[in-house]
Design an enzyme around this catalytic site. Structure first.
Site, short mmCIF file in Angstrom:
data_model
loop_
_atom_site.label_atom_id
_atom_site.label_comp_id
_atom_site.label_asym_id
_atom_site.label_seq_id
_atom_site.Cartn_x
_atom_site.Cartn_y
_atom_site.Cartn_z
N LYS A 196 -12.15 -3.63 -6.13
CA LYS A 196 -13.08 -2.52 -6.32
C LYS A 196 -12.35 -1.23 -6.65
CE LYS A 196 -13.37 -2.38 -1.28
NZ LYS A 196 -14.09 -2.99 -0.19
N LYS A 215 -6.20 -10.26 -8.55
CA LYS A 215 -7.44 -10.43 -7.80
C LYS A 215 -8.45 -9.34 -8.21
CE LYS A 215 -8.72 -10.28 -3.11
NZ LYS A 215 -8.40 -10.14 -1.70
N LYS A 231 0.83 -1.22 0.00
CA LYS A 231 0.00 0.00 0.00
C LYS A 231 0.85 1.26 0.00
CE LYS A 231 -4.46 -1.41 1.81
NZ LYS A 231 -5.49 -1.15 2.82
#
Ligand code: TRP
Length: 341
Positions: A209, A206, A124
Site C-alpha cells: 500500500k 510484494k 525499514k
C-alpha cells in the site's frame, strides 16, 4: 498457578487467537487475500482478539488527520469483513494503555543485540533513513506486548512477521523462567494458505500500500472500474499463454489472485483460458476481484456513514480488551517488584 488447585473438569476453552493490523494506509487486495479474508473464519472458530495497531503506525511519520481517519477506516474494515464485535474483541491498540505499559517493561527484558538482528528493522531503517527512531527499533517488543497481554495461544503470521513472533516467544520464555509462568507461549497459526499477492507493476515485489505507483496495488476500497483498469495494465510477458510457469511472474500472480477469488486450481485456470489471449484472462481476473471485494466495499461504505456506531464498537472493545490486558499487566508488575497502586 492459582487455578491448578481446582479439580473440577474445566469446560473446554477455545484457544485465543490474536492479530493486529496497522492503520498506516488502506489495506490492499494482498492484505485481504493474504490475511484479512481468513480473520472472519478465525473469529468464528477461536476466541478472537483483533486490533488496529495505531501505536505501531507512528514508528514511521504519519499525518495526524490521516492517521485518525485511517484508524476508523480500518476498524470499519474489520467489521466489513464480517468480524462480529459481540464475539471477538475488536479494539484500537492505543485505547488500551496496558500495551504501552507492558512494552516498556518488556523493553527491559530484551537485548539490544536481539533487536538489531530484526530484518524488518534493517529494511525499514534503510527505507526511512531520516527517521530511525527508537520506537522503530523496539517495535517487536510492542508487538510482543500485544500478544502476551491476551495470553494468545495462536497468532496468524505472514512470512514477514515470523521473526517478530519468534522474539515474542523468546521474551515470554525468558520472563517465565526468570519469575514463574506468566505468559502463554504463542504459536504461529498456519492456516489455509492465502495468496501472496505481488505488485501488478513489478511481480517480483510484494504488493504494498505504500508503493508510490498506485497502479501497482489494488486497495480493498477501489471502485470496480478502477480495479478492472489496474488489472488490465498489470505487467505480463509476451508469451501470450495462460499457465503457471517459470519466468511468468506477472501471469503467475494474476493466476494466484484468480485462484484465490474463485477457488479454481491452476490447471483449471489454464484449461479455462486455453487458446485465449491475456486480454480475456485479465478481464476475468478483474471481474473476479470486483466480485470478491464487492460485499466488503458495500458493507464498509455503510459502516463509515455511522461514525457513532464505530466509536461505540471501539469503546466496548477497549473495555473488554482492558479487562484481559490489565489482569496480565498486574501479574507482571507484581512479579517485577512494583508496588501496586
Ligand atoms: N506488525 C504487524 C504487521 O505490520 C502488526 C501487528 C502489531 C501484529 N501487533 C501485532 C500482528 C500482534 C500480530 C500480532 O503486520
Amino acid at each position: 498457578m492459582d487455578n491448578e488447585k481446582k479439580t473440577a473438569p474445566q469446560p473446554e476453552r477455545k484457544k485465543r487467537i490474536l492479530s493486529c493490523i496497522q492503520p498506516s494506509g488502506i489495506p490492499t487486495l494482498g492484505n485481504y487475500l493474504g490475511a484479512l479474508k481468513n480473520w472472519k473464519t478465525l473469529g468464528d472458530e477461536f476466541d478472537g482478539a483483533f486490533a488496529v495497531a495505531d501505536l505501531h503506525a507512528i514508528t514511521v511519520r504519519q499525518e495526524p488527520a490521516k492517521l485518525r481517519e485511517q484508524t476508523l477506516q480500518v476498524l470499519a474494515l474489520l467489521l466489513a469483513i464480517g468480524l462480529d464485535p459481540e464475539k471477538s474483541i475488536l479494539f484500537i491498540q492505543s485505547h488500551v494503555p496496558a500495551h504501552a505499559q507492558l512494552a516498556w517493561i518488556l523493553n527491559c527484558y530484551t537485548q539490544f543485540g536481539e533487536m538489531s538482528r530484526m530484518t524488518q528493522f534493517k529494511d525499514k531503517s534503510a527505507a526511512h533513513a531520516d527517521n530511525v527512531n527508537v520506537g522503530l527499533f523496539s517495535y517487536p517488543v510492542l508487538m510482543a506486548a500485544d500478544i502476551l497481554l491476551y495470553q494468545a495461544d495462536l497468532v496468524p503470521v505472514g512470512a514477514d512477521q515470523k521473526q517478530h513472533l519468534e522474539i515474542a516467544r523468546d521474551i515470554a520464555n525468558r520472563f517465565n523462567t526468570l519469575y514463574s509462568p506468566t505468559f502463554t507461549i504463542p504459536e504461529p497459526y498456519i492456516g489455509k494458505q492465502g495468496a501472496r499477492v505481488m505488485s501488478l507493476q513489478n511481480p517480483l515485489k510484494k504488493m504494498s500500500k505504500s508503493d508510490p505507483n498506485p497502479k501497482s496495488f489494488i486497495s480493498v476500497f477501489d471502485e470496480p472500474a478502477v480495479i478492472l483498469k489496474k488489472i488490465k495494465s498489470a505487467v505480463t510477458d509476451c508469451d501470450g499463454k495462460v499457465f503457471y510457469g517459470d519466468g511468468k511472474d506477472g501471469i503467475n500472480n494474476l493466476m494466484g489472485i484468480y485462484a484465490c477469488c474463485t477457488g479454481k486450481t491452476y490447471d483449471e485456470i489454464a484449461a479455462e483460458f486455453d487458446g485465449q489471449g491475456y486480454g480475456v484472462f485479465k478481464t476475468a481476473v478483474g471481474e473476479a476481484v470486483v466480485e470478491e471485494l464487492r460485499p466488503v466495499r458495500e458493507q464498509y461504505a455503510h459502516l463509515l456513514n455511522d461514525k457513532a456506531y464505530l466509536k461505540e464498537v471501539a469503546a466496548k472493545g477497549a473495555e473488554r480488551a482492558s479487562r484481559v490486558a490489565d489482569r496480565t499487566l498486574q501479574k507482571v508488575m507484581k512479579k517485577v517488584g512494583f508496588v501496586l497502586p
